[in-house]
Write a protein that holds these residues in place. Structure first.
Motif, PDB file in Angstrom:
ATOM      1  N   ARG A  35       1.210  -1.888  -0.441  1.00  0.00           N
ATOM      2  CA  ARG A  35      -0.273   0.378  -0.091  1.00  0.00           C
ATOM      3  C   ARG A  35       0.844   1.374   0.084  1.00  0.00           C
ATOM      4  O   ARG A  35       0.589   2.084  -0.793  1.00  0.00           O
ATOM      5  CB  ARG A  35      -1.340   0.193   1.465  1.00  0.00           C
ATOM      6  N   ALA A  36       2.147   1.610   0.764  1.00  0.00           N
ATOM      7  CA  ALA A  36       2.840   2.199   0.771  1.00  0.00           C
ATOM      8  C   ALA A  36       3.815   2.586  -0.265  1.00  0.00           C
ATOM      9  O   ALA A  36       3.616   3.945  -1.285  1.00  0.00           O
ATOM     10  CB  ALA A  36       3.991   2.350   1.797  1.00  0.00           C
ATOM     11  N   ALA A  37       3.830   1.528  -0.405  1.00  0.00           N
ATOM     12  CA  ALA A  37       4.963   1.785  -2.207  1.00  0.00           C
ATOM     13  C   ALA A  37       3.692   2.483  -3.285  1.00  0.00           C
ATOM     14  O   ALA A  37       4.196   3.268  -4.134  1.00  0.00           O
ATOM     15  CB  ALA A  37       5.510  -0.433  -3.013  1.00  0.00           C
ATOM     16  N   ARG A  38       2.988   1.374  -3.536  1.00  0.00           N
ATOM     17  CA  ARG A  38       1.968   2.540  -4.374  1.00  0.00           C
ATOM     18  C   ARG A  38       1.117   3.566  -3.678  1.00  0.00           C
ATOM     19  O   ARG A  38       1.130   4.612  -5.579  1.00  0.00           O
ATOM     20  CB  ARG A  38       0.461   1.198  -4.409  1.00  0.00           C
ATOM     21  N   ALA A  39       1.133   3.952  -3.220  1.00  0.00           N
ATOM     22  CA  ALA A  39       0.986   5.743  -2.722  1.00  0.00           C
ATOM     23  C   ALA A  39       2.163   5.978  -3.096  1.00  0.00           C
ATOM     24  O   ALA A  39       2.199   7.534  -3.950  1.00  0.00           O
ATOM     25  CB  ALA A  39       0.416   5.679  -1.151  1.00  0.00           C
ATOM     26  N   GLU A  40       3.393   5.664  -3.151  1.00  0.00           N
ATOM     27  CA  GLU A  40       4.786   6.637  -2.802  1.00  0.00           C
ATOM     28  C   GLU A  40       4.523   6.718  -4.979  1.00  0.00           C
ATOM     29  O   GLU A  40       4.902   8.039  -5.215  1.00  0.00           O
ATOM     30  CB  GLU A  40       6.286   5.475  -2.998  1.00  0.00           C
ATOM     31  N   ALA A  41       3.884   5.523  -5.805  1.00  0.00           N
ATOM     32  CA  ALA A  41       5.010   5.405  -7.126  1.00  0.00           C
ATOM     33  C   ALA A  41       3.545   6.640  -7.318  1.00  0.00           C
ATOM     34  O   ALA A  41       3.621   7.610  -8.665  1.00  0.00           O
ATOM     35  CB  ALA A  41       4.005   4.622  -7.225  1.00  0.00           C
ATOM     36  N   GLU A  42       2.210   6.581  -6.950  1.00  0.00           N
ATOM     37  CA  GLU A  42       0.766   7.637  -7.336  1.00  0.00           C
ATOM     38  C   GLU A  42       1.585   8.825  -7.606  1.00  0.00           C
ATOM     39  O   GLU A  42       1.519   9.872  -8.327  1.00  0.00           O
ATOM     40  CB  GLU A  42      -0.440   7.063  -6.496  1.00  0.00           C
ATOM     41  N   VAL A  43       1.816   9.177  -5.754  1.00  0.00           N
ATOM     42  CA  VAL A  43       2.666  10.684  -5.982  1.00  0.00           C
ATOM     43  C   VAL A  43       3.317  11.030  -6.742  1.00  0.00           C
ATOM     44  O   VAL A  43       3.553  11.846  -7.516  1.00  0.00           O
ATOM     45  CB  VAL A  43       2.844  10.782  -4.351  1.00  0.00           C
ATOM     46  N   LEU A  44       4.801   9.982  -7.223  1.00  0.00           N
ATOM     47  CA  LEU A  44       6.050   9.853  -8.329  1.00  0.00           C
ATOM     48  C   LEU A  44       5.144  10.666  -9.163  1.00  0.00           C
ATOM     49  O   LEU A  44       5.580  11.657 -10.411  1.00  0.00           O
ATOM     50  CB  LEU A  44       7.087   8.923  -7.579  1.00  0.00           C
ATOM     51  N   GLY A  45       4.141   9.337  -9.256  1.00  0.00           N
ATOM     52  CA  GLY A  45       3.901  10.259 -11.255  1.00  0.00           C
ATOM     53  C   GLY A  45       3.288  11.384 -11.203  1.00  0.00           C
ATOM     54  O   GLY A  45       3.141  11.742 -12.146  1.00  0.00           O
ATOM     55  N   ASP A  46       2.279  11.447 -10.247  1.00  0.00           N
ATOM     56  CA  ASP A  46       1.782  12.603 -10.441  1.00  0.00           C
ATOM     57  C   ASP A  46       2.603  14.302 -10.211  1.00  0.00           C
ATOM     58  O   ASP A  46       1.888  15.417 -11.455  1.00  0.00           O
ATOM     59  CB  ASP A  46       0.322  13.087  -9.033  1.00  0.00           C
ATOM     60  N   LEU A  47       4.050  13.960  -9.708  1.00  0.00           N
ATOM     61  CA  LEU A  47       4.357  14.716  -9.330  1.00  0.00           C
ATOM     62  C   LEU A  47       5.726  14.984 -11.386  1.00  0.00           C
ATOM     63  O   LEU A  47       6.007  16.031 -11.839  1.00  0.00           O
ATOM     64  CB  LEU A  47       5.598  14.696  -8.656  1.00  0.00           C
ATOM     65  N   ALA A  48       5.878  13.314 -11.754  1.00  0.00           N
ATOM     66  CA  ALA A  48       6.305  13.700 -13.563  1.00  0.00           C
ATOM     67  C   ALA A  48       5.387  14.426 -14.267  1.00  0.00           C
ATOM     68  O   ALA A  48       5.845  15.406 -15.070  1.00  0.00           O
ATOM     69  CB  ALA A  48       6.638  11.994 -13.274  1.00  0.00           C
ATOM     70  N   LYS A  49       4.138  14.010 -13.835  1.00  0.00           N
ATOM     71  CA  LYS A  49       2.901  14.441 -14.752  1.00  0.00           C
ATOM     72  C   LYS A  49       2.989  16.139 -14.806  1.00  0.00           C
ATOM     73  O   LYS A  49       2.594  16.777 -15.694  1.00  0.00           O
ATOM     74  CB  LYS A  49       1.454  14.464 -14.600  1.00  0.00           C
ATOM     75  N   ALA A  50       2.959  16.597 -13.533  1.00  0.00           N
ATOM     76  CA  ALA A  50       2.693  18.056 -13.024  1.00  0.00           C
ATOM     77  C   ALA A  50       4.342  18.874 -13.696  1.00  0.00           C
ATOM     78  O   ALA A  50       4.016  19.685 -14.325  1.00  0.00           O
ATOM     79  CB  ALA A  50       2.897  18.869 -11.720  1.00  0.00           C
ATOM     80  N   ALA A  54       4.307  21.665 -16.746  1.00  0.00           N
ATOM     81  CA  ALA A  54       5.038  22.917 -16.617  1.00  0.00           C
ATOM     82  C   ALA A  54       5.678  22.966 -17.327  1.00  0.00           C
ATOM     83  O   ALA A  54       6.018  24.228 -17.675  1.00  0.00           O
ATOM     84  CB  ALA A  54       5.323  22.769 -14.950  1.00  0.00           C
ATOM     85  N   ALA A  55       7.340  22.342 -17.569  1.00  0.00           N
ATOM     86  CA  ALA A  55       8.166  22.509 -18.607  1.00  0.00           C
ATOM     87  C   ALA A  55       7.996  22.846 -20.269  1.00  0.00           C
ATOM     88  O   ALA A  55       8.146  23.767 -20.478  1.00  0.00           O
ATOM     89  CB  ALA A  55       9.008  21.052 -18.338  1.00  0.00           C
ATOM     90  N   ARG A  56       6.846  22.134 -20.010  1.00  0.00           N
ATOM     91  CA  ARG A  56       5.941  22.232 -21.976  1.00  0.00           C
ATOM     92  C   ARG A  56       4.791  23.569 -21.810  1.00  0.00           C
ATOM     93  O   ARG A  56       5.688  24.619 -23.020  1.00  0.00           O
ATOM     94  CB  ARG A  56       4.869  21.465 -22.200  1.00  0.00           C
ATOM     95  N   VAL A  71      -5.484  13.987 -22.546  1.00  0.00           N
ATOM     96  CA  VAL A  71      -5.939  12.388 -23.262  1.00  0.00           C
ATOM     97  C   VAL A  71      -5.441  11.380 -22.673  1.00  0.00           C
ATOM     98  O   VAL A  71      -6.016  10.626 -22.524  1.00  0.00           O
ATOM     99  CB  VAL A  71      -6.813  12.759 -24.515  1.00  0.00           C
ATOM    100  N   SER A  72      -4.039  11.920 -23.013  1.00  0.00           N
ATOM    101  CA  SER A  72      -3.526  10.659 -22.031  1.00  0.00           C
ATOM    102  C   SER A  72      -3.920  10.020 -20.521  1.00  0.00           C
ATOM    103  O   SER A  72      -3.536   8.766 -20.046  1.00  0.00           O
ATOM    104  CB  SER A  72      -1.954  10.655 -23.173  1.00  0.00           C
ATOM    105  N   ASP A  73      -3.630  10.852 -20.560  1.00  0.00           N
ATOM    106  CA  ASP A  73      -3.651  10.903 -18.824  1.00  0.00           C
ATOM    107  C   ASP A  73      -4.602   9.955 -18.500  1.00  0.00           C
ATOM    108  O   ASP A  73      -5.226   9.443 -17.417  1.00  0.00           O
ATOM    109  CB  ASP A  73      -3.511  12.302 -17.691  1.00  0.00           C
TER     110      ASP A  73
END
Length: 145
Positions: A35-50, A54-56, A71-73
């Motif tokens: 559960r902790a690993a999944r939560a961490e992966a979701e947070v890191l994925g959301d940060l990477a998308k943000a 922002a870079a684009r 759309v891809s998200d």
């Protein structure tokens, strides 16, 4: 392991998967770890998308690229959902393309909507507005007088 006829079988479920947690404490610890690993992966994925968006945006890319990202998200999130299928196999065998839930459920809704539209267009549904008599009330008749 033991033999059953000419087939070698395991003597218990525990020997098939020795790393599977078996006690309540071990199961809870494994669950919390996953559960902790999944939560961490979701947070890191959301940060990477943000960061990507922002870079684009800072690079001055057009809004069409940002829309493609959105759309891809959404597509990625939609693909994580589980749709119950009537034709799922316990063996993991793939269904034919026309029995996939992502196709059959929307097809059912479209079929019902088209049937309703056809009934309205062919005057099979007779009740229209407040002036139409309702079966059982005075003024209702099945004849075309």
């Amino acid at each position: 392991r033991c033999w059953a006829g000419n087939v070698r079988t395991s003597s218990s479920f525990a020997t098939d998967a020795p790393l599977t947690p078996r006690t309540a404490g071990a199961i809870k610890a494994e669950y919390e770890k996953r559960r902790a690993a999944r939560a961490e992966a979701e947070v890191l994925g959301d940060l990477a998308k943000a960061d990507r968006d922002a870079a684009r945006r800072d690079a001055g890319l057009n809004p069409l690229d940002l829309a493609k990202n959105a759309v891809s998200d959404v597509t990625e999130q939609f693909s994580k959902l589980y749709f119950f299928g009537f034709f799922e196999s316990a063996t993991g065998e793939e269904n034919p393309w026309f029995l996939k839930p992502w196709l059959t459920f929307p097809a059912i809704f479209v079929g019902v909507a088209l049937s309703f539209y056809a009934l309205l267009q062919t005057d099979a549904i007779l009740l229209r507005g407040e002036s139409s008599p309702i079966p059982g009330q005075s003024g209702f008749s099945l004849s075309n007088n």
